[in-house]
Design an enzyme around this catalytic site. Structure first.
Site, PDB file in Angstrom:
ATOM      1  N   LYS A  94       7.325   0.965   1.480  1.00 10.42           N
ATOM      2  CA  LYS A  94       7.690  -0.032   0.482  1.00 10.42           C
ATOM      3  C   LYS A  94       8.917   0.407  -0.325  1.00 10.42           C
ATOM      4  CE  LYS A  94       4.524   0.689  -2.449  1.00 10.42           C
ATOM      5  NZ  LYS A  94       5.150   1.639  -3.346  1.00 10.42           N
TER       6      LYS A  94
ATOM      7  N   LYS B  72       4.514   8.543  -8.237  1.00 14.15           N
ATOM      8  CA  LYS B  72       5.268   9.553  -7.482  1.00 14.15           C
ATOM      9  C   LYS B  72       6.729   9.626  -7.941  1.00 14.15           C
ATOM     10  CE  LYS B  72       5.007   8.623  -3.062  1.00 14.15           C
ATOM     11  NZ  LYS B  72       4.457   7.272  -2.915  1.00 14.15           N
TER      12      LYS B  72
ATOM     13  N   LYS C 286       0.848  -1.190   0.000  1.00 15.44           N
ATOM     14  CA  LYS C 286       0.000   0.000   0.000  1.00 15.44           C
ATOM     15  C   LYS C 286       0.888   1.246   0.000  1.00 15.44           C
ATOM     16  CE  LYS C 286      -3.551   2.221   2.789  1.00 15.44           C
ATOM     17  NZ  LYS C 286      -3.169   3.436   2.102  1.00 15.44           N
TER      18      LYS C 286
ATOM     19  N   ASP D 171      -2.053  -0.102  -4.139  1.00 11.75           N
ATOM     20  CA  ASP D 171      -3.400   0.309  -3.747  1.00 11.75           C
ATOM     21  C   ASP D 171      -4.434  -0.074  -4.801  1.00 11.75           C
ATOM     22  OD1 ASP D 171      -1.359   2.032  -2.468  1.00 11.75           O
ATOM     23  OD2 ASP D 171      -3.108   2.768  -1.379  1.00 11.75           O
TER      24      ASP D 171
END
Lengths: 429, 261, 385
Positions: B14, B40, B9, B127
């Site tokens: 991560k 990102k 998630k 996600d």
């Protein structure tokens, strides 16, 4: 926006080899199309073709196939809105594949998807693997995804891979070669065939000439792939990797020095006794003879021709034509040199990107020129004489030069209907 | 060559953990590639010392095409080749496709053949498990999947979704579960929750990463703890997990560089 | 199986429908998608391409823009590429690609509207639906552009109508629209404008001067209802053809029987005819044939959407290719009339082909037999019975 040839290299650098601006709308009249993936793929004999598409994506190919009489092998599974979210069309595709394989005597199946499944990232590879196992039939993935146009994975490039993906087991047939990349087979009068035969190569295969699927599969046994037109390069490379079938670059060109180079490449394959010298001299002589007809004549080179734009443009310039414009999409690697030579001779030559939005206004005040090459020139200009060079005729070698010169010599004053000309060409964008 | 997708998630740590594992594996002498698959585009910052890797999508957007790996790669700690897929401007576009496009480009540029890495880590936002984000576990890409999770409810929910995606694909001989890493958030009964998840997911626990302020300290310096101070307890812990990964997930395996893994 | 086309081509998509309505109105049409999408319109769904100034463009949507979001790129492309002066409007249409990435066309049109005096708007097509759905939205969008209409456009004194719905996708040739116009004018009804073919932006702007809208395709009904509600213009449905032209014009003159002419005669119990086509044209043809032979049992069936209030007993919408084959095998009609491509699905049933461009594209669009107006010859049909 048109670009002068002297400024072209910089423009190409900014635009990554393509001429159409990445910042402009595209004008896409029906004269600017080509064979499209449908007509190319359906050349593989005895395969059924299934398109998984939203309704908007399949119409042109379907109607063009009806005009060509190939539609009985082409089918469409329509996607619904909910499929975009749920991915349910994958299951429907499995059912459709089963139905088609059961109802037809397909030897293979080509499964085309569109930009949509590219964006959704749908797993068709997994589906194909499963269906191949279940139905015991080879299935090749095709993509009609014009969002990748003008990239290394453009649909007109990848469709060759789609076709040749069927080739699996490699045999050994020293006396056979394949022609790859040209949509239609090289015209049978080309000296290429005599040349090859003089070295013991009697079988020259092209997918469009294969009468059944097994014959098509035998292309894997050929000694080498001859890459005639650039869009087949990726397929050649992939075939080399996948089944160890080597390839030789043998580009169709109208420039004698490039034709020579091609035959030199080919000579590496073995001993060929055929001497191209006499034919070369004949072509050079014919070029001299035609000059009174061509020198100083105004001409426009269109995009809708079965030739590389800058290769042909340089040839026309050498014939003495006063080139007014060249319409083109890109400068391919192997025509870079021709473009550079032409640039030194004609830095003032305007090059028009073939999808340039300004072309929408050109029809209203078209200029008159002596010769138009390509049917799109009849749409944007008023050529007195028109030379077509259609995709259905792949000219090659010195006989290709002679054939082109003959078309120029025998070109009749153009007075027909542009509309009929375009629609009869049955092109797809 | 082993290709491993690390899913989790967003915000679970991560990227920090993937980079640390990549650094750990690289420090054992292996050639490593890390590919950030999160819009990102900050997966590899701790490997590159803060040097921003130009996201592939951003590069394509500006240049229209890409002819060379050199234009999109950033070399990080221990010569780890770092790539970032990047993605859309928030609120528009299609992030999933960004990953597919990046992979296709790396294929076209023959990245695997050119760099011939021993390990490839895909750091993937877990996600959303739509077609695009599931791409790393498709045929030809990652063969093994690691899920990073904490004991938090939403993290476990995402982990469970990822597990389901892997299971769906497993029928097609795609990626298999390598195991789960617990990145501790000090939630009540965290170990119990994770053990329960691991059992239900029919996989194994590769290791537990405790909360440790050193992670943040070195992250502020754009480093992994492995690079920052390999003698720290936390570094040893991560080395231990990396060792298990190298050994193919079997608990307690030790790494031997150069051997065929 | 559902959704699988083995004999028919995919029909004209929604963006072809919208483009068809706006094509001759002097604006710029932008189709936001890859170039293949627009190729359907320019090469296959727009017979006027070479006969009319064609100011229609593809956004040339590329993969990278699909990923990163295309709105800014689209806006700047439109701003930089449109060189034509005196544009009447700019309309942006969507495609499957823009639908999947959820392109925000509203925001693009809002930004483009700033500083422009012409309308800039979007019809959010998806390329997933058929042409009639796009057309319906397009007629509605045009009807809602109240700000285009001159404020003093009072209804004229004479009996005048707007023909609304005559697009090439249903009527394929200018001649067909011309026949509709002639049929009305020879009966003393002035044609104020024609939405779809044979018209101009100016005539659309004067639409409120007509006393009535004559709706010739079901897709135009939504727009017609809007104009009735907001501008008080009533509408009548039907295509003047053969002897039905007289009944329809009587209704326009207000001298009808009180019920819509298009529903006036009920089918009989005799030979069964199946009409496959655009609903209003089929229903009009049914009336014309019943005027010749009241015994005929005529059914209007279609693969396209039908307006429920105009359906008669036995009329229906088919979903799949196989439905048509099953239908003719079950109902055993004496004759099927429809686009020649449907013949592939009607087994040995006698067939009379009348092209429907939304089905067969350019395969028959040079066909010049009139199927509208007084010139339509029903004998060709009747002699087959």
């Amino acid at each position: 926006m048109q670009v002068l040839l002297e400024n072209l290299p910089q423009y190409l650098k900014e635009n990554k080899k393509r001429l159409n601006s990445k910042d402009a709308l595209h004008y896409c009249p029906p004269c600017g199309g080509g064979w499209g993936v449908v007509k190319t793929a359906v050349q593989v004999p005895e395969v059924q073709v299934l398109f998984v598409i939203p309704i908007g994506c399949g119409r042109h190919g379907a109607i063009a196939a009806m005009k060509d009489g190939t539609d009985s092998r082409i089918h469409y599974l329509l996607m619904e809105e909910v499929d975009l979210v749920s991915g349910d069309h994958l299951e429907k595709t499995e059912a459709a594949v089963r139905e088609l394989v059961e109802e037809t005597e397909a030897k293979g199946l080509i499964l085309f998807t569109t930009c949509i499944d590219d964006l959704l990232g749908s797993d068709f590879e997994g589906l194909i693997e499963k269906m191949e196992e279940e139905l015991q039939i080879p299935i090749s993935r095709g993509k009609m995804n014009p969002i990748l146009s003008e990239t290394p994975r453009a649909p007109d490039i990848m469709v060759h891979n789609t076709a040749y993906n069927f080739l699996r087991e490699r045999g050994q047939e020293e006396s056979a070669v394949n022609l790859v990349g040209c949509l239609s087979p090289v015209t049978s009068d080309s000296e290429l065939f005599d040349f090859l035969e003089s070295g013991g190569i009697r079988e020259v295969r092209h997918m469009g000439n294969c009468s059944n699927f097994d014959e098509f599969l035998s292309m894997a046994d050929s000694r080498v792939n001859l890459l005639i037109r650039a869009p087949g390069k990726r397929a050649c490379r992939d075939m080399e990797r996948a089944i160890g079938l080597p390839w030789i670059d043998l580009p169709a060109s109208f420039l004698p020095e490039k034709i020579d180079e091609g035959y030199k490449n080919l000579s590496l394959l073995g001993d060929f006794s055929y001497d191209t010298g006499a034919l070369k001299r004949e072509a050079e002589e014919a070029i001299r003879e035609i000059r009174p007809l061509t020198a100083g004549r105004t001409a426009v080179l269109g995009k809708t021709v079965n030739a590389d734009s800058f290769d042909l443009a340089l040839f026309l310039h050498r014939l003495g034509f006063q080139l007014k414009y060249v319409l083109a999409a890109a400068v391919k690697d192997h025509e870079q040199e021709a473009m550079e030579i032409l640039r030194t001779k004609r830095p003032d030559l305007p090059v028009i990107p073939h999808l340039d939005p300004a072309l929408a206004l050109r029809q209203e005040n078209s200029e008159e020129v002596d010769f138009g090459f390509g049917l799109d020139t009849a749409v944007y200009f008023r050529p007195r004489k028109l030379v077509l060079l259609p995709f259905e005729t792949s000219l090659f070698g010195y006989r290709g030069i002679l054939a082109l010169l003959e078309s120029i010599r025998s070109a009749e004053p153009f007075s027909g209907s542009v509309k009929d000309l375009v629609y009869n060409a049955n092109l797809v964008i | 060559m082993r290709k491993i997708a690390v899913y989790g998630k967003g915000g679970i740590g991560k990227s920090t953990l993937t980079s640390s594992l990549a650094a750990a594996v690289a420090s054992m002498g292996y050639k490593v590639v890390q590919i950030g698959c999160d819009p990102k585009a900050d997966s590899t910052l701790n490997l590159t010392g803060g040097k921003e890797t130009v996201p592939v999508i951003e590069y394509l957007r500006q240049h229209g095409g890409c002819d060379s790996l050199d234009e999109i790669v950033t070399w990080g700690y221990k010569n780890i080749a770092c790539f970032e897929a990047g993605g859309p401007t928030p609120g528009t576009g299609c992030a999933g496709r960004g990953i597919v496009t990046t992979f296709e480009l790396l294929d076209d540029l023959e990245m695997f053949e050119t760099y011939d890495p021993d390990f490839v880590f895909y750091d993937v936002l877990g996600d959303v498990v739509c077609g695009g984000f599931a791409m790393p576990i498709r045929k030809g890409y990652a063969e093994e999947v690691i899920i990073v999770t904490s004991g938090e409810k939403m993290a476990l929910f995402a982990a469970s979704n990822i597990r389901m995606a892997v299971e769906n694909y497993q029928q097609r001989n795609y990626a298999k579960m390598l195991g789960v890493i617990l990145n501790k958030r000090n939630v009540e009964n965290e170990e119990e929750l994770i053990n329960d998840f691991v059992q239900r997911a029919d996989t194994e626990l590769l290791g537990v990463v405790p909360r440790d302020k050193n992670i943040q300290i070195y992250e502020d310096r754009c480093q992994t703890v492995i690079e920052g101070d390999p003698d720290l307890e936390i570094s040893k812990k991560i080395m231990e997990i990396a060792g298990r990964i190298v050994a193919g997930g079997k608990a307690g395996g030790t790494a031997v560089p150069g051997e065929d893994t | 199986m559902k959704g699988l086309l083995k004999k028919l081509p995919p029909f004209a998509p929604d963006y072809s429908g919208v483009s068809s309505l706006f094509y001759t109105l002097g604006g710029a049409i932008i189709i936001n998608g890859a170039d293949g999408c627009i190729g359907n319109v320019t090469g296959y769904d727009e017979p006027r391409f070479f006969d009319h100034d064609s100011y229609i463009f593809s956004s040339g949507l590329k993969e990278t823009h699909a990923i990163t979001g295309d709105e800014d790129v689209l806006r700047s492309k439109i701003e930089d590429s449109l060189e034509k002066e005196d544009l009447n409007f700019i309309v942006i249409l969507g495609t499957p690609t823009s639908a999947v990435i959820a392109s925000d066309h509203e925001s693009v049109t809002t930004l483009l509207s700033r500083g422009r005096e012409i309308p800039v708007f979007t019809v959010n097509t998806t390329g997933i639906d058929c042409y009639e759905k796009g057309l319906s939205r397009a007629f509605d969008a045009l009807a809602r552009k109240a700000d285009f209409y001159p404020p003093l456009s009072e209804p004229s004194e004479d009996l005048s109508v707007n023909i609304v719905g005559a697009t090439p996708l249903d009527f394929w040739g200018m001649e067909q629209a011309g026949e509709i116009r002639d049929s009305l004018e020879k009966r003393g009804i002035r044609v104020n404008g024609c939405w779809g073919m044979d018209n101009s932006w100016e005539s659309v702007r004067k639409s409120l001067q007509a006393q009535m809208n004559l709706i010739v395709a079901a897709s135009a009904l939504r727009g017609a209802r809007y104009m009735k509600k907001h501008h008080g213009i009533p509408f009548i449905c039907g295509v003047p053809l053969a002897r039905f032209a007289e009944a329809l014009t009587e209704e326009i003159r207000g001298k009808g029987s009180g019920q819509p002419a298009i529903m006036a005669l009920k089918p009989g119990r005799g030979q069964r005819l199946v009409l496959l086509g655009e609903q209003l044209w089929s229903c009009s043809l049914r009336q014309a044939l019943l005027l010749e032979n009241p015994d005929l049992d005529i059914r209007c069936i279609s693969f396209f959407k039908q307006e429920p209030s105009l359906k008669m007993e036995g009329d229906l919408v088919l979903q799949e290719e196989d439905d048509l084959t099953e239908y003719v095998n079950r109902e055993k009609p004496t004759l099927v009339i429809g686009d020649p491509l449907y013949r592939r699905l009607t087994c040995d049933t006698p067939f009379y082909g009348i092209p429907h461009l939304a089905v067969s594209s350019r395969l028959y669009w040079n066909h010049d037999t009139p199927y509208t107006g007084d010139a339509m010859d029903l004998n060709e049909i009747l002699k087959r019975l």
